[in-house]
Design a protein around this motif. Structure first.
Motif, PDB file in Angstrom:
ATOM      1  N   TRP A  44      -0.812  -0.697 -14.867  1.00 52.37           N
ATOM      2  CA  TRP A  44      -1.595  -1.168 -13.733  1.00 52.37           C
ATOM      3  C   TRP A  44      -0.838  -2.228 -12.936  1.00 52.37           C
ATOM      4  O   TRP A  44      -0.785  -2.168 -11.702  1.00 52.37           O
ATOM      5  N   VAL A  45      -0.266  -3.191 -13.633  1.00 51.72           N
ATOM      6  CA  VAL A  45       0.466  -4.263 -12.939  1.00 51.72           C
ATOM      7  C   VAL A  45       1.700  -3.696 -12.249  1.00 51.72           C
ATOM      8  O   VAL A  45       2.018  -4.049 -11.104  1.00 51.72           O
ATOM      9  N   THR A  46       2.415  -2.791 -12.921  1.00 46.92           N
ATOM     10  CA  THR A  46       3.597  -2.171 -12.321  1.00 46.92           C
ATOM     11  C   THR A  46       3.223  -1.427 -11.046  1.00 46.92           C
ATOM     12  O   THR A  46       3.877  -1.585 -10.001  1.00 46.92           O
ATOM     13  N   ALA A  47       2.175  -0.610 -11.115  1.00 46.82           N
ATOM     14  CA  ALA A  47       1.783   0.216  -9.970  1.00 46.82           C
ATOM     15  C   ALA A  47       1.322  -0.628  -8.787  1.00 46.82           C
ATOM     16  O   ALA A  47       1.813  -0.462  -7.663  1.00 46.82           O
ATOM     17  N   LEU A  48       0.377  -1.528  -9.026  1.00 47.81           N
ATOM     18  CA  LEU A  48      -0.169  -2.305  -7.911  1.00 47.81           C
ATOM     19  C   LEU A  48       0.840  -3.308  -7.363  1.00 47.81           C
ATOM     20  O   LEU A  48       0.892  -3.538  -6.150  1.00 47.81           O
ATOM     21  N   SER A  49       1.642  -3.909  -8.236  1.00 46.26           N
ATOM     22  CA  SER A  49       2.625  -4.868  -7.737  1.00 46.26           C
ATOM     23  C   SER A  49       3.722  -4.151  -6.951  1.00 46.26           C
ATOM     24  O   SER A  49       4.211  -4.660  -5.940  1.00 46.26           O
ATOM     25  N   ALA A  50       4.110  -2.948  -7.391  1.00 46.14           N
ATOM     26  CA  ALA A  50       5.129  -2.179  -6.664  1.00 46.14           C
ATOM     27  C   ALA A  50       4.634  -1.817  -5.273  1.00 46.14           C
ATOM     28  O   ALA A  50       5.346  -1.988  -4.274  1.00 46.14           O
ATOM     29  N   GLN A  51       3.406  -1.337  -5.181  1.00 42.82           N
ATOM     30  CA  GLN A  51       2.897  -0.909  -3.876  1.00 42.82           C
ATOM     31  C   GLN A  51       2.524  -2.084  -2.983  1.00 42.82           C
ATOM     32  O   GLN A  51       2.706  -2.020  -1.769  1.00 42.82           O
ATOM     33  N   ALA A  52       2.015  -3.158  -3.574  1.00 44.78           N
ATOM     34  CA  ALA A  52       1.701  -4.336  -2.765  1.00 44.78           C
ATOM     35  C   ALA A  52       2.977  -4.945  -2.197  1.00 44.78           C
ATOM     36  O   ALA A  52       3.037  -5.330  -1.023  1.00 44.78           O
ATOM     37  N   SER A  53       4.029  -5.034  -3.030  1.00 39.89           N
ATOM     38  CA  SER A  53       5.293  -5.595  -2.549  1.00 39.89           C
ATOM     39  C   SER A  53       5.955  -4.659  -1.554  1.00 39.89           C
ATOM     40  O   SER A  53       6.692  -5.088  -0.666  1.00 39.89           O
ATOM     41  N   ASP A  54       5.670  -3.370  -1.673  1.00 38.88           N
ATOM     42  CA  ASP A  54       6.207  -2.380  -0.741  1.00 38.88           C
ATOM     43  C   ASP A  54       5.570  -2.520   0.634  1.00 38.88           C
ATOM     44  O   ASP A  54       6.246  -2.621   1.651  1.00 38.88           O
ATOM     45  N   MET A  55       4.255  -2.561   0.681  1.00 37.47           N
ATOM     46  CA  MET A  55       3.555  -2.407   1.954  1.00 37.47           C
ATOM     47  C   MET A  55       3.551  -3.656   2.840  1.00 37.47           C
ATOM     48  O   MET A  55       3.606  -3.567   4.047  1.00 37.47           O
ATOM     49  N   SER A  56       3.422  -4.820   2.276  1.00 36.56           N
ATOM     50  CA  SER A  56       3.554  -6.092   3.003  1.00 36.56           C
ATOM     51  C   SER A  56       2.613  -6.225   4.196  1.00 36.56           C
ATOM     52  O   SER A  56       1.668  -5.461   4.367  1.00 36.56           O
ATOM     53  N   GLY A  57       2.923  -7.210   5.028  1.00 35.26           N
ATOM     54  CA  GLY A  57       2.079  -7.506   6.180  1.00 35.26           C
ATOM     55  C   GLY A  57       2.081  -6.402   7.223  1.00 35.26           C
ATOM     56  O   GLY A  57       1.166  -6.318   8.035  1.00 35.26           O
ATOM     57  N   TRP A  58       3.102  -5.539   7.167  1.00 36.02           N
ATOM     58  CA  TRP A  58       3.146  -4.499   8.190  1.00 36.02           C
ATOM     59  C   TRP A  58       2.045  -3.461   7.967  1.00 36.02           C
ATOM     60  O   TRP A  58       1.621  -2.799   8.909  1.00 36.02           O
ATOM     61  N   LEU A  59       1.549  -3.304   6.727  1.00 40.14           N
ATOM     62  CA  LEU A  59       0.474  -2.350   6.462  1.00 40.14           C
ATOM     63  C   LEU A  59      -0.796  -2.746   7.197  1.00 40.14           C
ATOM     64  O   LEU A  59      -1.480  -1.891   7.770  1.00 40.14           O
ATOM     65  N   LEU A  60      -1.128  -4.039   7.176  1.00 37.25           N
ATOM     66  CA  LEU A  60      -2.360  -4.512   7.798  1.00 37.25           C
ATOM     67  C   LEU A  60      -2.149  -5.030   9.218  1.00 37.25           C
ATOM     68  O   LEU A  60      -3.130  -5.267   9.929  1.00 37.25           O
ATOM     69  N   MET A  61      -0.893  -5.196   9.618  1.00 40.35           N
ATOM     70  CA  MET A  61      -0.631  -5.734  10.952  1.00 40.35           C
ATOM     71  C   MET A  61       0.317  -4.841  11.762  1.00 40.35           C
ATOM     72  O   MET A  61       0.002  -4.409  12.857  1.00 40.35           O
ATOM     73  N   GLY A  62       1.492  -4.561  11.221  1.00 38.58           N
ATOM     74  CA  GLY A  62       2.493  -3.794  11.959  1.00 38.58           C
ATOM     75  C   GLY A  62       2.080  -2.359  12.245  1.00 38.58           C
ATOM     76  O   GLY A  62       2.154  -1.886  13.390  1.00 38.58           O
ATOM     77  N   LEU A  63       1.647  -1.618  11.211  1.00 42.23           N
ATOM     78  CA  LEU A  63       1.269  -0.213  11.397  1.00 42.23           C
ATOM     79  C   LEU A  63       0.031  -0.050  12.278  1.00 42.23           C
ATOM     80  O   LEU A  63       0.035   0.768  13.206  1.00 42.23           O
ATOM     81  N   PRO A  64      -1.061  -0.807  12.046  1.00 35.20           N
ATOM     82  CA  PRO A  64      -2.195  -0.705  12.975  1.00 35.20           C
ATOM     83  C   PRO A  64      -1.814  -1.036  14.414  1.00 35.20           C
ATOM     84  O   PRO A  64      -2.319  -0.406  15.358  1.00 35.20           O
ATOM     85  N   GLY A  65      -0.923  -2.014  14.585  1.00 32.92           N
ATOM     86  CA  GLY A  65      -0.474  -2.364  15.933  1.00 32.92           C
ATOM     87  C   GLY A  65       0.273  -1.226  16.603  1.00 32.92           C
ATOM     88  O   GLY A  65       0.101  -0.966  17.799  1.00 32.92           O
ATOM     89  N   ALA A  66       1.113  -0.514  15.827  1.00 28.95           N
ATOM     90  CA  ALA A  66       1.852   0.625  16.372  1.00 28.95           C
ATOM     91  C   ALA A  66       0.905   1.752  16.767  1.00 28.95           C
ATOM     92  O   ALA A  66       1.064   2.382  17.817  1.00 28.95           O
TER      93      ALA A  66
END
Length: 491
Positions: A44-66
């Motif tokens: 669980w920690v491996t999966a969520l930490s990998a994807q959270a560190s992957d997606m970053s602020g661009w998931l909630l800010m950069g991609l919606p903005g694009a």
């Protein structure tokens, strides 16, 4: 005006993160513990930490903005990233975990050196320099996101906002190392997932449903489909390939690959893979929806303000208490990547440069101290770059992401799947891929094709060609490769 409820929610959240950092500060005594957490992560920690560190602020800010500016055409980024995530977990994770354990290596750079038996040290040193270059750019994107968040919420000067965000992120990374970063990323990933589902759902309902959103997009000539532009023209194959090419970057991202290296056992990877794939599928889809929902809600956002649509949406749709929690999710997205980047950069300086070139006999205590000091040094440089408010999150991320994909992606794949690849091939491919990417970007050709594509292809072709000229004949390397394959079933 600052809402006291929002301040309270933020304060409690930040104290929680710092507490995790302090907890692991007392328990981190070796450089392996600081860099990889003693290879003790669960699924669980491996999966969520990998994807959270992957997606970053661009998931909630950069991609919606694009998506807000370009419409559904920009969803090809999400499709490419989803495919890259799946392939990375399926083909790279297990082999990298076994191989790095077998070679007793803690960083991607040291793995390259050990895997290919590079007698010159150039693979390790060269890859470390590339990591420092692109992670400094990548880290600055996180600080830009933090600055925009703090500026929007607390109505403070942008420079003060950037510095405030940097202090908190650096603090718990400095204190706790890999374990603190992974556990904070675990909680941050869960909070991000909650926010990215709740906010667009409320936004769709508030806007009167999908039909209203689609009608507004048509009226503004914004693309409502994957294959046509907003004016009805067919989207070119080049544009689709260029956008989907984000997925190629996964194979070379050090901050994601280290999660594979740190898991407790290969046997935990199938479960971690399922968790990660479900998380990223839902999160990417919801982020695209956020951008579309924002189109009828907010008019005329440009010049970087389009990357604040998630913030504006939260402020409009939720009361201050709930809003504070959801805004903390954006901070989570930002922190979960930048802390990982700082740690990997620190590892490159400490394990791959300081220990390799200057202090081979350095004690564990000394290496941990140097690692923490390196976090501070890299943070200051990234902070200086982030103080330019005209930088966009997606622009900075795209360059750094492409840099790692072009430099390391093919090298990682050949290291894990080709027993015949030599250190000369790996070094040549890495350097050519990086050079092509930088030249392509600086020549202004990025508007024609995302620079990761020519860089990745140049790296791959170079490795293939040099392998023909300098084939692998080292019996020990061939035996190690076979042991790695056997270890996939034994770990």
């Amino acid at each position: 005006m600052i809402q006291i409820e929002t301040l309270v929610a933020f304060f409690v959240y930040l104290v929680f993160l710092l507490a995790i950092g302090w907890f692991y500060y007392k328990r981190t005594v070796s450089i392996e513990g600081y860099i990889l957490g003693g290879r003790g992560l669960g699924s669980w920690v491996t999966a969520l930490s990998a994807q959270a560190s992957d997606m970053s602020g661009w998931l909630l800010m950069g991609l919606p903005g694009a998506v807000y500016l370009g419409g559904l055409n920009e969803a090809w980024i999400a499709i490419g990233l989803f495919l890259g995530t799946v392939l990375n977990w399926i083909f790279v994770s297990a082999r990298l975990r076994v191989y790095t354990k077998q070679t007793e290596t803690l960083t991607l750079s040291s793995f390259f050196e050990s895997r290919f038996h590079d007698p010159t040290g150039l693979l390790r040193i060269g890859s470390s320099i590339i990591i420092l270059l692109f992670f400094t750019i990548y880290s600055s994107s996180g600080l830009v996101a933090a600055g925009k968040l703090f500026e929007s919420i607390f109505h403070i000067n942008y420079d003060v906002a950037v510095i405030s965000g940097a202090v908190v992120i650096v603090a718990y990374t400095f204190l706790g190392g890999f374990s603190a970063v992974c556990w904070t990323d675990f909680f941050q990933g869960a909070l991000m997932f909650f926010a990215i589902i709740v906010v667009p759902a409320m936004g769709v309902a508030d806007n009167g449903g999908v039909s209203v959103i689609e009608a507004t997009m048509h009226a503004k000539n914004i693309a409502t489909g994957l294959f046509h532009t907003g004016t009805g023209e067919l989207l070119s194959i080049t544009a689709i390939i260029s956008t989907m090419a984000w997925g190629l970057g996964y194979f070379g991202q050090p901050h994601i690959l280290t999660r594979f290296m740190g898991i407790r056992s290969v046997k935990e990877l199938p479960k971690a893979t399922i968790i990660a794939v479900v998380w990223v599928f839902i999160s990417l889809g919801a982020a695209v929806v956020v951008g579309m929902v924002a189109i009828p809600m907010f008019d005329g956002l440009t010049g970087g303000d389009q990357e604040k649509v998630f913030i504006y949406m939260i402020s409009k749709l939720f009361n201050p208490w709930v809003g504070g929690i959801l805004l903390a999710a954006i901070l989570s997205a930002i922190m979960s990547t930048i802390d990982s980047q700082l740690l990997v950069s620190s590892s490159a300086l400490t394990e791959d440069l300081y220990k390799k070139l200057f202090r081979r006999d350095a004690s564990q205590k000394e290496l941990v101290l140097v690692g923490r000091l390196c976090v501070l040094i890299i943070s200051v440089i990234a902070l200086y770059m982030a103080l330019n408010p005209n930088n966009t999150i997606l622009g900075l991320v795209a360059y750094a992401w492409g840099g790692f994909g072009a430099a390391f992606g093919p090298v990682v794949l050949f290291a894990l799947f080709s027993k015949k690849t030599t250190w000369q091939s790996a070094l040549a491919g890495m350097l050519v891929g990086t050079l092509v990417l930088i030249v392509w970007k600086q020549a202004g050709l990025g508007s024609m094709m995302y620079e990761i594509v020519p860089g990745f292809v140049a790296n791959l072709v170079t490795i293939l060609l040099v392998n023909l000229v300098v084939p692998q004949h080292n019996d020990e390397i061939l035996r190690e490769f076979d042991r790695m394959k056997a270890g996939l079933n034994e770990d």
